[in-house]
Scaffold this motif. Sequence first.
Motif, mmCIF file in Angstrom:
data_model
loop_
_atom_site.group_PDB
_atom_site.id
_atom_site.type_symbol
_atom_site.label_atom_id
_atom_site.label_comp_id
_atom_site.label_asym_id
_atom_site.label_seq_id
_atom_site.Cartn_x
_atom_site.Cartn_y
_atom_site.Cartn_z
ATOM 1 N N ALA A 69 0.635 -1.159 -0.168
ATOM 2 C CA ALA A 69 0.000 -0.107 0.037
ATOM 3 C C ALA A 69 0.727 1.308 -0.037
ATOM 4 C CB ALA A 69 -1.024 -0.191 1.188
ATOM 5 N N GLU A 70 1.879 1.270 0.791
ATOM 6 C CA GLU A 70 2.829 2.275 0.876
ATOM 7 C C GLU A 70 3.381 2.519 -0.680
ATOM 8 O OE1 GLU A 70 4.854 2.755 5.190
ATOM 9 O OE2 GLU A 70 5.058 0.760 4.269
ATOM 10 N N LEU A 71 3.914 1.551 -1.391
ATOM 11 C CA LEU A 71 4.618 1.509 -2.495
ATOM 12 C C LEU A 71 3.423 2.128 -3.681
ATOM 13 C CD1 LEU A 71 6.857 -0.875 -4.332
ATOM 14 C CD2 LEU A 71 4.641 -0.138 -5.290
ATOM 15 N N ALA A 72 2.407 1.588 -3.620
ATOM 16 C CA ALA A 72 1.490 2.179 -4.421
ATOM 17 C C ALA A 72 0.912 3.536 -4.564
ATOM 18 C CB ALA A 72 0.197 1.151 -4.404
ATOM 19 N N ALA A 73 1.170 4.003 -3.072
ATOM 20 C CA ALA A 73 0.837 5.428 -2.814
ATOM 21 C C ALA A 73 1.902 6.543 -2.998
ATOM 22 C CB ALA A 73 0.537 5.672 -1.243
ATOM 23 N N CYS A 74 2.749 6.085 -3.450
ATOM 24 C CA CYS A 74 4.171 6.577 -3.820
ATOM 25 C C CYS A 74 4.068 7.309 -5.235
ATOM 26 C CB CYS A 74 5.217 5.759 -4.035
ATOM 27 S SG CYS A 74 6.939 6.907 -4.454
ATOM 28 N N ASP A 75 4.023 8.640 -5.050
ATOM 29 C CA ASP A 75 3.938 9.502 -6.357
ATOM 30 C C ASP A 75 4.832 8.976 -7.600
ATOM 31 O OD1 ASP A 75 1.479 10.719 -5.322
ATOM 32 O OD2 ASP A 75 2.884 12.652 -4.533
ATOM 33 N N GLU A 76 5.943 8.803 -7.218
ATOM 34 C CA GLU A 76 7.118 8.464 -8.109
ATOM 35 C C GLU A 76 6.705 7.307 -9.041
ATOM 36 O OE1 GLU A 76 7.808 9.923 -5.369
ATOM 37 O OE2 GLU A 76 8.096 11.808 -6.002
ATOM 38 N N VAL A 77 5.962 6.368 -8.470
ATOM 39 C CA VAL A 77 5.366 5.016 -9.025
ATOM 40 C C VAL A 77 4.435 5.264 -9.724
ATOM 41 C CG1 VAL A 77 4.620 2.802 -8.377
ATOM 42 C CG2 VAL A 77 6.508 3.669 -7.145
ATOM 43 N N HIS A 78 4.479 4.973 -11.238
ATOM 44 C CA HIS A 78 3.482 5.031 -12.105
ATOM 45 C C HIS A 78 2.786 3.579 -12.528
ATOM 46 C CE1 HIS A 78 6.223 8.551 -13.179
ATOM 47 N NE2 HIS A 78 5.125 9.001 -12.451
ATOM 48 N N LEU A 79 3.780 2.566 -12.468
ATOM 49 C CA LEU A 79 3.573 1.165 -13.039
ATOM 50 C C LEU A 79 3.887 0.430 -11.516
ATOM 51 C CD1 LEU A 79 3.031 -1.138 -14.976
ATOM 52 C CD2 LEU A 79 5.216 -1.010 -15.450
ATOM 53 N N VAL A 80 3.109 -0.284 -11.171
ATOM 54 C CA VAL A 80 3.497 -1.387 -10.075
ATOM 55 C C VAL A 80 3.596 -2.734 -10.787
ATOM 56 C CG1 VAL A 80 2.404 -2.630 -8.025
ATOM 57 C CG2 VAL A 80 2.092 -0.091 -8.659
#
Length: 382
Positions: free
Chosen positions: A76-87
């Motif tokens: 959840a923290e990773l997905a909320a990161c603004d610098e992440v566009h593709l998980v």
Amino acid sequence: MKTSESLLAELARSGKPIGVGVIGLGAHGSWAERSHLPALRAVPGYELTALSTSSKQSAERSGQVHGVSRTFGTAAELAACDEVHLVVVAVKVPHHRELVRTALNAGKSVLCEWPLGNGLAEAEDMARQAQSSAVPTAVGLQARSHPALAYARHLVADGYVGEVLSATVVGSGGAWGATVGPRDHYVLDAANGATLLTIPFGHALDGLASVLGEPEELRIRTASRRTSAVDSESGRHVPMTAEDQVVASGRLPGGAVACFHYRGGMSRGTNFRWEINGTEGDLVLTAPIGHPQLSPLALEGGRGTSTGLAPLTVPEHYVRVPELDPRADAPAYAVAHAYQQFLRDLREGTSAVPDFAHGAARHRSISAGADRLAEGGRIVGP
């Protein structure tokens, strides 16, 4: 505010890097470390911006090893990161649906490893959520992106073999044999959805379909000839409820027939051989293991008056990630080409890389064709 779909496509078209966050990028030989990490670093247009593992501490250790500054102990923290566009979801199959849901709920595009879900119902649920979220998705059926398969697809389309008469695939699955590595116990439990049927057979079926068309009237039978495997380190027996034999047949578009036999373990003879036989010629793809999605593939052919096979060199324009070697970097090679094709899809509006809808359809074809054999004749022990 831009939608995730338009943002991802805009980044691809502009040449600005797509920020990628990988769930499951460990520091000690994880699949993501062996495949996604070198693939992402070999394909311009992506930037590995974040990772998450099972805990904050392990994520920090992995970040130090891989040079990734943004590390998270939860998806959840990773997905909320603004610098992440593709998980990228690269963990064990039973966790796919929950993690994909987390990423989609955060409005992020997702690349999920194959199998997409733990069974057909999960895969269909994930495909429905992806459609509702209206973001680009991809599923890790990367065999079709391998340059050797892309070249074979064009050779068939150009009439190299004439009219296709039949296709025969024989492969060895590796993990479902007499011995099992300490990291691979979970694939022996059929309840985890990571079986000989879903993984090596599923990848081979999708690769064949990409070259010859989707098999119709697919009939699949499985058998469990072993009840356990021996842990290669401890020597103890590990129960095996997943099948170790898969036999399938179907009819290809135009009437040609296709048949498969996948065996657990490794063979002293053939570990991967795919023959395409036609009225004018033959094509043969071989590999040292039965996983075409992560193995170096050799292509041979013969046609006309030729009475034998000769090596066929894949033309350079099919090789779109020259930074990787098809043998030394085999686990990452097809993955990298899938990433590169995904960029082209985003830029050009095409759909060559399988999305979640395709993944659900592949689950559906396997589930519909399966017809488990009777339990008789099992071999006790490896």
